[in-house]
Scaffold this motif. Structure first.
Motif, PDB file in Angstrom:
ATOM      1  N   ASN A   1     -44.264 -41.836 -42.836  1.00  0.00           N
ATOM      2  CA  ASN A   1     -42.873 -42.069 -42.435  1.00  0.00           C
ATOM      3  C   ASN A   1     -42.059 -42.837 -43.474  1.00  0.00           C
ATOM      4  OD1 ASN A   1     -43.128 -40.658 -40.000  1.00  0.00           O
ATOM      5  ND2 ASN A   1     -44.025 -42.448 -39.025  1.00  0.00           N
TER       6      ASN A   1
ATOM      7  N   THR B   1     -36.618 -42.547 -42.324  1.00  0.00           N
ATOM      8  CA  THR B   1     -37.321 -43.607 -41.586  1.00  0.00           C
ATOM      9  C   THR B   1     -37.980 -44.636 -42.515  1.00  0.00           C
ATOM     10  OG1 THR B   1     -39.249 -42.147 -41.530  1.00  0.00           O
ATOM     11  CG2 THR B   1     -37.815 -42.141 -39.583  1.00  0.00           C
TER      12      THR B   1
ATOM     13  N   ARG C   1     -39.757 -48.214 -41.486  1.00  0.00           N
ATOM     14  CA  ARG C   1     -41.225 -48.261 -41.621  1.00  0.00           C
ATOM     15  C   ARG C   1     -41.627 -49.399 -42.543  1.00  0.00           C
ATOM     16  NH1 ARG C   1     -46.356 -48.169 -40.127  1.00  0.00           N
ATOM     17  NH2 ARG C   1     -47.712 -47.041 -41.543  1.00  0.00           N
TER      18      ARG C   1
END
Length: 103
Positions: free
Chosen positions: A11, A91, A95
């Motif tokens: 991610n 993301t 993350r």
């Protein structure tokens, strides 16, 4: 033994590592990168440029992390080779914060 991409890449998919790889052994998946163990020459150039510490030497993996060898080998099959940096996933910053590495 080759280097491997571990869960910290999931991610995020930062790609700074591909620009220092002399043998083009990185492959790009939907959520993370993979290192082809047959192509990796174990130079270690990718390790310090990964902003989330996702790349490790395979001999440093503990027993609970050994599965990353197979994840990389299997993920590299059929995944496109990547040699030029690309933008991280949308993301990535969240993350990175989740991993305690934001800032």
């Amino acid at each position: 033994m080759p280097h491997v991409v571990t869960d910290n890449c999931r991610n995020c998919r930062y790609t700074e590592c591909v620009s220092v790889c002399p043998v083009a052994c990185f492959h790009i998946g939907a959520e993370m990168l993979f290192i082809d163990p047959a192509g990796c020459i174990d130079c270690g150039g990718c390790v310090p440029v990964c902003p989330v510490g996702a790349i490790r030497d395979s001999f440093e993996l503990g027993p609970e992390e050994d599965h990353w060898l197979a994840v990389n080998a299997e993920g590299a099959v059929g995944a496109p080779t990547i040699t030029t940096p690309q933008p991280p996933l949308p993301t990535a910053e969240s993350r990175r914060a989740e991993l305690g590495l934001a800032g």
